[in-house]
Design a protein around this motif. Structure first.
Motif, PDB file in Angstrom:
ATOM      1  N   PRO A  12       2.978 -43.163 -29.764  1.00 63.31           N
ATOM      2  CA  PRO A  12       2.827 -42.544 -28.444  1.00 63.31           C
ATOM      3  C   PRO A  12       4.098 -41.923 -27.870  1.00 63.31           C
ATOM      4  CG  PRO A  12       2.500 -44.933 -28.331  1.00 63.31           C
ATOM      5  CD  PRO A  12       2.545 -44.567 -29.764  1.00 63.31           C
ATOM      6  N   VAL A  13       5.243 -42.561 -28.043  1.00 68.55           N
ATOM      7  CA  VAL A  13       6.492 -42.004 -27.504  1.00 68.55           C
ATOM      8  C   VAL A  13       6.866 -40.734 -28.264  1.00 68.55           C
ATOM      9  CG1 VAL A  13       8.968 -42.406 -27.198  1.00 68.55           C
ATOM     10  CG2 VAL A  13       7.325 -44.218 -26.655  1.00 68.55           C
ATOM     11  N   THR A  14       6.827 -40.811 -29.581  1.00 67.64           N
ATOM     12  CA  THR A  14       7.175 -39.662 -30.417  1.00 67.64           C
ATOM     13  C   THR A  14       6.254 -38.478 -30.139  1.00 67.64           C
ATOM     14  OG1 THR A  14       7.956 -41.169 -32.145  1.00 67.64           O
ATOM     15  CG2 THR A  14       7.489 -38.894 -32.801  1.00 67.64           C
ATOM     16  N   LEU A  15       4.953 -38.742 -30.095  1.00 69.74           N
ATOM     17  CA  LEU A  15       3.987 -37.663 -29.885  1.00 69.74           C
ATOM     18  C   LEU A  15       4.062 -37.089 -28.475  1.00 69.74           C
ATOM     19  CD1 LEU A  15       0.967 -39.180 -31.832  1.00 69.74           C
ATOM     20  CD2 LEU A  15       2.243 -37.115 -32.441  1.00 69.74           C
ATOM     21  N   THR A  16       4.213 -37.940 -27.481  1.00 70.09           N
ATOM     22  CA  THR A  16       4.312 -37.451 -26.094  1.00 70.09           C
ATOM     23  C   THR A  16       5.579 -36.632 -25.903  1.00 70.09           C
ATOM     24  OG1 THR A  16       3.059 -39.374 -25.305  1.00 70.09           O
ATOM     25  CG2 THR A  16       4.344 -38.161 -23.665  1.00 70.09           C
ATOM     26  N   PHE A  17       6.669 -37.079 -26.487  1.00 76.37           N
ATOM     27  CA  PHE A  17       7.931 -36.331 -26.461  1.00 76.37           C
ATOM     28  C   PHE A  17       7.733 -34.945 -27.086  1.00 76.37           C
ATOM     29  CE2 PHE A  17      12.576 -36.434 -28.195  1.00 76.37           C
ATOM     30  CZ  PHE A  17      12.982 -35.548 -27.214  1.00 76.37           C
ATOM     31  N   THR A  18       7.075 -34.905 -28.244  1.00 80.02           N
ATOM     32  CA  THR A  18       6.829 -33.643 -28.951  1.00 80.02           C
ATOM     33  C   THR A  18       5.958 -32.708 -28.123  1.00 80.02           C
ATOM     34  OG1 THR A  18       6.980 -34.812 -31.073  1.00 80.02           O
ATOM     35  CG2 THR A  18       5.938 -32.623 -31.084  1.00 80.02           C
ATOM     36  N   PHE A  19       4.846 -33.218 -27.611  1.00 80.60           N
ATOM     37  CA  PHE A  19       3.936 -32.370 -26.839  1.00 80.60           C
ATOM     38  C   PHE A  19       4.569 -31.898 -25.538  1.00 80.60           C
ATOM     39  CE2 PHE A  19       0.346 -34.731 -29.143  1.00 80.60           C
ATOM     40  CZ  PHE A  19       0.196 -33.717 -30.071  1.00 80.60           C
ATOM     41  N   GLY A  23       5.129 -28.092 -24.576  1.00 83.85           N
ATOM     42  CA  GLY A  23       4.652 -27.554 -23.303  1.00 83.85           C
ATOM     43  C   GLY A  23       5.723 -26.758 -22.586  1.00 83.85           C
ATOM     44  N   VAL A  24       6.956 -27.269 -22.589  1.00 86.95           N
ATOM     45  CA  VAL A  24       8.078 -26.552 -21.968  1.00 86.95           C
ATOM     46  C   VAL A  24       8.323 -25.224 -22.682  1.00 86.95           C
ATOM     47  CG1 VAL A  24      10.569 -26.614 -21.544  1.00 86.95           C
ATOM     48  CG2 VAL A  24       9.166 -28.631 -21.038  1.00 86.95           C
ATOM     49  N   LEU A  25       8.246 -25.248 -24.007  1.00 87.45           N
ATOM     50  CA  LEU A  25       8.451 -24.016 -24.782  1.00 87.45           C
ATOM     51  C   LEU A  25       7.371 -22.974 -24.458  1.00 87.45           C
ATOM     52  CD1 LEU A  25      10.246 -22.735 -26.994  1.00 87.45           C
ATOM     53  CD2 LEU A  25       8.615 -23.621 -28.675  1.00 87.45           C
ATOM     54  N   LEU A  26       6.134 -23.420 -24.311  1.00 86.53           N
ATOM     55  CA  LEU A  26       5.044 -22.494 -23.971  1.00 86.53           C
ATOM     56  C   LEU A  26       5.208 -21.962 -22.547  1.00 86.53           C
ATOM     57  CD1 LEU A  26       2.021 -24.395 -25.587  1.00 86.53           C
ATOM     58  CD2 LEU A  26       3.211 -22.374 -26.470  1.00 86.53           C
ATOM     59  N   LEU A  27       5.638 -22.822 -21.624  1.00 85.94           N
ATOM     60  CA  LEU A  27       5.880 -22.373 -20.246  1.00 85.94           C
ATOM     61  C   LEU A  27       7.038 -21.378 -20.179  1.00 85.94           C
ATOM     62  CD1 LEU A  27       5.387 -25.708 -18.276  1.00 85.94           C
ATOM     63  CD2 LEU A  27       3.943 -23.665 -18.151  1.00 85.94           C
ATOM     64  N   ILE A  34      14.891 -18.165 -17.264  1.00 85.52           N
ATOM     65  CA  ILE A  34      15.404 -18.752 -16.011  1.00 85.52           C
ATOM     66  C   ILE A  34      14.730 -20.094 -15.724  1.00 85.52           C
ATOM     67  CG2 ILE A  34      13.783 -17.549 -14.492  1.00 85.52           C
ATOM     68  CD1 ILE A  34      17.521 -18.137 -13.769  1.00 85.52           C
ATOM     69  N   PHE A  35      13.467 -20.210 -16.103  1.00 89.42           N
ATOM     70  CA  PHE A  35      12.716 -21.457 -15.927  1.00 89.42           C
ATOM     71  C   PHE A  35      13.374 -22.591 -16.712  1.00 89.42           C
ATOM     72  CE2 PHE A  35       9.454 -24.085 -18.112  1.00 89.42           C
ATOM     73  CZ  PHE A  35       8.986 -24.808 -17.032  1.00 89.42           C
ATOM     74  N   VAL A  36      13.687 -22.313 -17.994  1.00 87.66           N
ATOM     75  CA  VAL A  36      14.303 -23.326 -18.849  1.00 87.66           C
ATOM     76  C   VAL A  36      15.733 -23.607 -18.404  1.00 87.66           C
ATOM     77  CG1 VAL A  36      15.052 -23.840 -21.202  1.00 87.66           C
ATOM     78  CG2 VAL A  36      12.810 -22.857 -20.812  1.00 87.66           C
ATOM     79  N   TYR A  59      17.039 -31.901 -20.224  1.00 90.47           N
ATOM     80  CA  TYR A  59      17.484 -30.896 -21.190  1.00 90.47           C
ATOM     81  C   TYR A  59      16.953 -31.159 -22.599  1.00 90.47           C
ATOM     82  CZ  TYR A  59      20.929 -34.140 -23.115  1.00 90.47           C
ATOM     83  OH  TYR A  59      21.533 -35.216 -23.722  1.00 90.47           O
ATOM     84  N   ILE A  60      16.615 -32.415 -22.908  1.00 91.39           N
ATOM     85  CA  ILE A  60      16.125 -32.712 -24.257  1.00 91.39           C
ATOM     86  C   ILE A  60      14.729 -32.135 -24.496  1.00 91.39           C
ATOM     87  CG2 ILE A  60      17.569 -34.780 -24.514  1.00 91.39           C
ATOM     88  CD1 ILE A  60      15.068 -36.478 -23.989  1.00 91.39           C
ATOM     89  N   LEU A  61      14.058 -31.699 -23.426  1.00 93.22           N
ATOM     90  CA  LEU A  61      12.733 -31.087 -23.569  1.00 93.22           C
ATOM     91  C   LEU A  61      12.814 -29.572 -23.729  1.00 93.22           C
ATOM     92  CD1 LEU A  61      10.746 -33.075 -20.851  1.00 93.22           C
ATOM     93  CD2 LEU A  61      10.696 -33.419 -23.327  1.00 93.22           C
ATOM     94  N   GLY A  62      13.938 -28.972 -23.364  1.00 90.20           N
ATOM     95  CA  GLY A  62      14.076 -27.521 -23.434  1.00 90.20           C
ATOM     96  C   GLY A  62      14.575 -27.070 -24.801  1.00 90.20           C
TER      97      GLY A  62
END
Length: 197
Positions: A12-19, A23-27, A34-36, A59-62
């Protein structure tokens, strides 16, 4: 439908982190760079800026692009489930957040560049995976070899390579993985001793 029911959210942690990072990349495709930069890039601003503290973790999500994302998360998806099974989901969350915070603070204090991406977490997991089969009181030879090659390469790259990759994040992530892995194993050994009758 029965086959879909067999799909298990196994890490769950690995998959939620990945998704979340996906999601941030798609946004980013919708709202632009500028969003990122505002929400998911660690850089120095005023201490009175509340986003300064959010970005110490976010920042680890961007990620800059699909290649940046895929190079990080192919490794995270490979190593994450094994690490999560060994240490537990709660411990893995703590390790990710501690590594993100330490790396973010160092970047904010010592560097003027922006820091983005999960590469520090990747290198934390690479070093953590060296502890996968370790017995208490023993230092795995694989850890020594991986650590020497890894830290040596990053130190050489930091001096000789002019690119946008933060070798500091890699080194801090790797050291965090080694320290956190050792601390978790020692904690487990103490718990076993305390439960002996």
């Amino acid at each position: 439908m029965d086959r879909l029911g067999r799909i298990h959210y196994n890490a769950p942690v690995t998959l939620t982190f990945t998704f979340s990072a996906l999601g941030v990349l798609l946004l980013k495709e919708v709202y632009g760079d500028i969003f990122v930069r505002y929400l998911f890039t660690n850089f120095r601003t005023s201490l009175s800026d509340p986003m300064q503290y959010v970005r110490l973790f976010s920042y680890i999500l961007g990620h800059a692009n699909w290649q940046h994302f895929s190079s990080n998360f192919l490794i995270i998806l490979l190593l994450g489930p094994m690490i999560e099974e060994k240490y537990g989901s709660n411990e893995l969350i703590k390790m990710i957040l501690i590594t993100a915070l330490i790396t973010g603070v160092i970047n904010t204090l010592l560097f003027d560049t922006g820091l983005i991406g999960a590469s520090g977490i990747v290198f934390m997991m690479i070093l953590l995976s060296s502890f996968a089969n370790v017995r208490a009181g023993h230092i795995p030879l694989t850890l020594i070899i991986v650590g020497a090659i890894f830290i040596g390469k990053e130190l050489v790259d930091a001096v000789t390579v002019k690119d946008s990759i933060s070798q500091m994040a890699h080194i801090v992530g790797g050291i965090s993985g080694a320290v956190l892995g050792n601390a978790t194993i020692n904690k487990g050994r103490k718990n076993v001793k305390n439960h002996k009758v």
